[in-house]
Design a protein around this motif. Structure first.
Motif, mmCIF file in Angstrom:
data_model
loop_
_atom_site.group_PDB
_atom_site.id
_atom_site.type_symbol
_atom_site.label_atom_id
_atom_site.label_comp_id
_atom_site.label_asym_id
_atom_site.label_seq_id
_atom_site.Cartn_x
_atom_site.Cartn_y
_atom_site.Cartn_z
ATOM 1 N N ILE A 141 0.837 -1.320 -0.037
ATOM 2 C CA ILE A 141 -0.245 -0.178 -0.135
ATOM 3 C C ILE A 141 0.886 1.155 0.183
ATOM 4 N N LEU A 142 0.582 1.648 -1.211
ATOM 5 C CA LEU A 142 1.337 3.091 -1.392
ATOM 6 C C LEU A 142 0.577 4.655 -0.903
ATOM 7 N N GLY A 143 1.394 5.825 -0.048
ATOM 8 C CA GLY A 143 0.701 6.512 0.119
ATOM 9 C C GLY A 143 1.944 7.818 -0.881
ATOM 10 N N GLY A 144 1.184 8.568 -0.946
ATOM 11 C CA GLY A 144 2.127 10.228 -0.921
ATOM 12 C C GLY A 144 2.988 9.902 -1.951
ATOM 13 N N VAL A 145 2.410 9.169 -3.548
ATOM 14 C CA VAL A 145 2.976 9.326 -4.235
ATOM 15 C C VAL A 145 3.191 10.745 -5.044
ATOM 16 N N HIS A 146 2.194 11.621 -5.251
ATOM 17 C CA HIS A 146 2.446 12.520 -5.309
ATOM 18 C C HIS A 146 2.253 13.960 -3.679
ATOM 19 N N GLY A 147 3.246 14.588 -3.425
ATOM 20 C CA GLY A 147 3.283 15.686 -2.343
ATOM 21 C C GLY A 147 1.547 16.361 -1.840
ATOM 22 N N ASP A 148 1.508 16.750 -2.827
ATOM 23 C CA ASP A 148 0.164 17.504 -3.032
ATOM 24 C C ASP A 148 -1.113 16.492 -2.909
ATOM 25 N N GLU A 149 -1.318 15.547 -2.778
ATOM 26 C CA GLU A 149 -2.405 14.996 -2.525
ATOM 27 C C GLU A 149 -2.914 14.110 -0.995
ATOM 28 N N PRO A 150 -3.351 15.088 0.669
ATOM 29 C CA PRO A 150 -2.535 14.852 1.904
ATOM 30 C C PRO A 150 -3.601 13.479 1.870
ATOM 31 N N GLU A 151 -4.882 13.310 1.049
ATOM 32 C CA GLU A 151 -5.629 12.093 0.936
ATOM 33 C C GLU A 151 -5.454 10.952 0.852
ATOM 34 N N GLY A 152 -4.548 11.076 0.400
ATOM 35 C CA GLY A 152 -3.959 9.411 0.729
ATOM 36 C C GLY A 152 -2.986 8.970 1.878
ATOM 37 N N VAL A 153 -1.871 9.907 1.957
ATOM 38 C CA VAL A 153 -1.750 9.987 3.027
ATOM 39 C C VAL A 153 -1.885 9.616 4.820
ATOM 40 N N TRP A 154 -3.236 10.236 4.482
ATOM 41 C CA TRP A 154 -3.771 10.105 5.761
ATOM 42 C C TRP A 154 -4.530 8.544 5.895
ATOM 43 N N ALA A 155 -4.964 8.449 4.956
ATOM 44 C CA ALA A 155 -5.020 7.166 4.450
ATOM 45 C C ALA A 155 -4.240 6.281 4.931
ATOM 46 N N GLU B 128 -8.849 6.789 -6.194
ATOM 47 C CA GLU B 128 -8.276 8.314 -6.201
ATOM 48 C C GLU B 128 -9.451 8.531 -5.337
ATOM 49 N N ILE B 129 -8.854 9.162 -4.120
ATOM 50 C CA ILE B 129 -9.892 9.706 -3.072
ATOM 51 C C ILE B 129 -10.101 10.390 -3.506
ATOM 52 N N GLU B 130 -11.827 11.724 -2.978
ATOM 53 C CA GLU B 130 -12.179 12.808 -3.776
ATOM 54 C C GLU B 130 -11.172 13.410 -3.304
ATOM 55 N N ARG B 131 -10.919 14.445 -4.020
ATOM 56 C CA ARG B 131 -9.419 15.970 -3.782
ATOM 57 C C ARG B 131 -10.605 16.594 -2.700
ATOM 58 N N GLY B 132 -9.906 17.077 -1.722
ATOM 59 C CA GLY B 132 -9.884 18.125 -0.625
ATOM 60 C C GLY B 132 -11.659 17.136 0.310
ATOM 61 N N LEU B 133 -11.849 16.162 0.361
ATOM 62 C CA LEU B 133 -12.434 15.392 1.159
ATOM 63 C C LEU B 133 -11.291 15.629 2.840
ATOM 64 N N ASN B 134 -12.105 16.325 3.664
ATOM 65 C CA ASN B 134 -11.350 16.149 4.713
ATOM 66 C C ASN B 134 -11.095 14.952 5.995
ATOM 67 N N ILE B 135 -9.718 14.833 6.985
ATOM 68 C CA ILE B 135 -9.547 13.672 6.976
ATOM 69 C C ILE B 135 -10.035 13.077 8.214
ATOM 70 N N HIS B 136 -11.213 13.676 8.257
ATOM 71 C CA HIS B 136 -12.376 12.934 9.782
ATOM 72 C C HIS B 136 -13.193 11.567 8.584
ATOM 73 N N ASN B 137 -13.189 11.790 7.233
ATOM 74 C CA ASN B 137 -13.820 11.892 6.420
ATOM 75 C C ASN B 137 -13.071 10.367 5.997
ATOM 76 N N VAL B 138 -12.068 10.978 5.216
ATOM 77 C CA VAL B 138 -10.769 9.765 4.931
ATOM 78 C C VAL B 138 -11.125 8.721 6.008
#
Length: 222
Positions: free
Chosen positions: A29-43, A189-199
């Protein structure tokens, strides 16, 4: 949980991997491949937080939550060399021709330290499935046979499943692993702009539902 370093970034920061489980198929499982996509990092970090308490699967799961760690720290899509790590994989279709600078594939395929580290890890560990956590418009992009896991996520999120992201992606992980090496790769692809709580409350459980499917269907990686 076991923690290791699979390589270093352009700036010399460690690429940290967290391993869970001792038997069963290997999953990356990879997160943060693109550094401006925090939703994947949070997940990815959310999964690590849950599994520190209890890991319920007969699987061997490796989570790299901040693959492009320099980009994550700088909130930039590209690494410190200005390269899109998801266009730098050594695929048969790798090309320097890009539509926009944000897709810069680098001077040559596999030129970046982060990409080299990932390729080395993949060759050594030979996972049965890869889930790459990004953010964009909601979609589950399947490369290779990961439809069952994608369907499990769709059942929780109602995200559309597609076998193409809709535009050319030469040098991407899905092509390198899912199409050229028979390692099914699900780009989530998680919805861009989703807040951390929902992620954390929607997408962390959705990944866990997918892994329940993997536990039942994936053969053990050697």
């Amino acid at each position: 949980m076991k923690t290791s370093v699979i390589g270093k970034s352009v700036s010399g920061l460690p690429l940290i991997a967290h391993q869970f489980g001792r038997e069963g198929a290997k999953i990356l499982i990879l997160g943060g491949v693109h550094g401006d996509e925090p939703e994947g990092v949070w997940a990815a970090l959310g999964l690590i937080g849950v599994w520190k308490e209890s890991f319920p699967f007969k699987l061997r799961v490796t989570v790299v939550p901040q693959f492009n760690v320099d980009g994550v720290l700088n909130k930039e899509r590209l690494n410190l060399n200005g390269v899109d790590l998801n266009r730098n994989m050594p695929t048969n279709d790798w090309s320097q021709d890009v539509a926009e600078p944000r897709y810069n594939p680098g001077p040559e395929a596999n030129s970046e330290p982060e990409t080299k580290a990932l390729v080395t890890w993949l060759e050594k560990e030979k996972p049965s499935l890869i889930i790459s956590l990004h953010s964009w418009k909601p979609v589950l992009n399947t490369n290779g046979n990961c439809q069952p896991e994608a369907q499990a996520i769709r059942d929780r999120t109602n995200y559309e499943i597609k076998d193409s992201i809709g535009y050319p992606t030469p040098g991407c992980l899905g092509t390198y692993c899912g199409l050229e090496r028979d390692v099914p790769t699900l780009t989530y692809e998680i919805e861009r702009g989703l807040n951390i709580h929902n992620v954390l409350n929607i997408h962390v459980p959705a990944v866990q539902e997918a892994l329940k499917v993997s536990e039942q269907t994936r053969q053990k990686s050697l």
